[in-house]
Design a protein around this motif. Structure first.
Motif, PDB file in Angstrom:
ATOM      1  N   VAL A   1     -12.948  22.545 -10.395  1.00  0.00           N
ATOM      2  CA  VAL A   1     -11.662  21.844 -10.457  1.00  0.00           C
ATOM      3  C   VAL A   1     -11.525  20.854  -9.304  1.00  0.00           C
ATOM      4  CG1 VAL A   1      -9.176  22.119 -10.411  1.00  0.00           C
ATOM      5  CG2 VAL A   1     -10.574  23.731 -11.707  1.00  0.00           C
TER       6      VAL A   1
ATOM      7  N   HIS B   1      -5.455  26.622  -7.349  1.00  0.00           N
ATOM      8  CA  HIS B   1      -5.255  26.221  -8.741  1.00  0.00           C
ATOM      9  C   HIS B   1      -4.584  27.341  -9.536  1.00  0.00           C
ATOM     10  CE1 HIS B   1      -8.244  23.484  -7.214  1.00  0.00           C
ATOM     11  NE2 HIS B   1      -9.128  24.452  -7.126  1.00  0.00           N
TER      12      HIS B   1
ATOM     13  N   SER C   1      -4.765  27.113 -13.211  1.00  0.00           N
ATOM     14  CA  SER C   1      -6.055  27.144 -13.894  1.00  0.00           C
ATOM     15  C   SER C   1      -6.602  28.556 -13.896  1.00  0.00           C
ATOM     16  CB  SER C   1      -7.050  26.221 -13.195  1.00  0.00           C
ATOM     17  OG  SER C   1      -6.549  24.914 -13.181  1.00  0.00           O
TER      18      SER C   1
END
Ligand SMILES: [Zn+2]
Length: 84
Positions: free
Chosen positions: A41, A63, A66
């Motif tokens: 990412v 994240h 995510s």
């Protein structure tokens, strides 16, 4: 109870911590080649010995939206071995 001694002790401790940090820094330097784990990412790299726990920590911290497997697909591929 003056408190002066306590402060001195604390400063000595902090000095020691700095010394330890410096030692760790030079160790990291020599480990740079082994940065084989990469977050997909943000493209941050990690030393190959980074544990799954640390990868998850990164994913959760950086994240949160995510999935951890989106950041580190290799965590999905393994079947329990490579637990460092
Ligand atoms: Zn990342």
């Amino acid at each position: 109870m003056g408190g002066g001694n306590g402060q001195k002790a604390r400063m000595a401790r902090e000095k020691n911590l700095e010394k330890q940090k410096a030692a760790k820094g030079s160790q990291l330097e020599s480990n740079k080649k082994a940065m084989t784990i990469q977050c997909k990412v943000c493209m941050q790299t990690f030393i190959c010995t980074t544990s799954e726990v640390k990868c998850r920590e990164h994913a959760e911290a950086k994240h949160p939206k995510s999935d951890v497997s989106a950041c580190f697909p290799h965590l999905n591929n393994k079947t329990g071995e490579m637990n460092l």
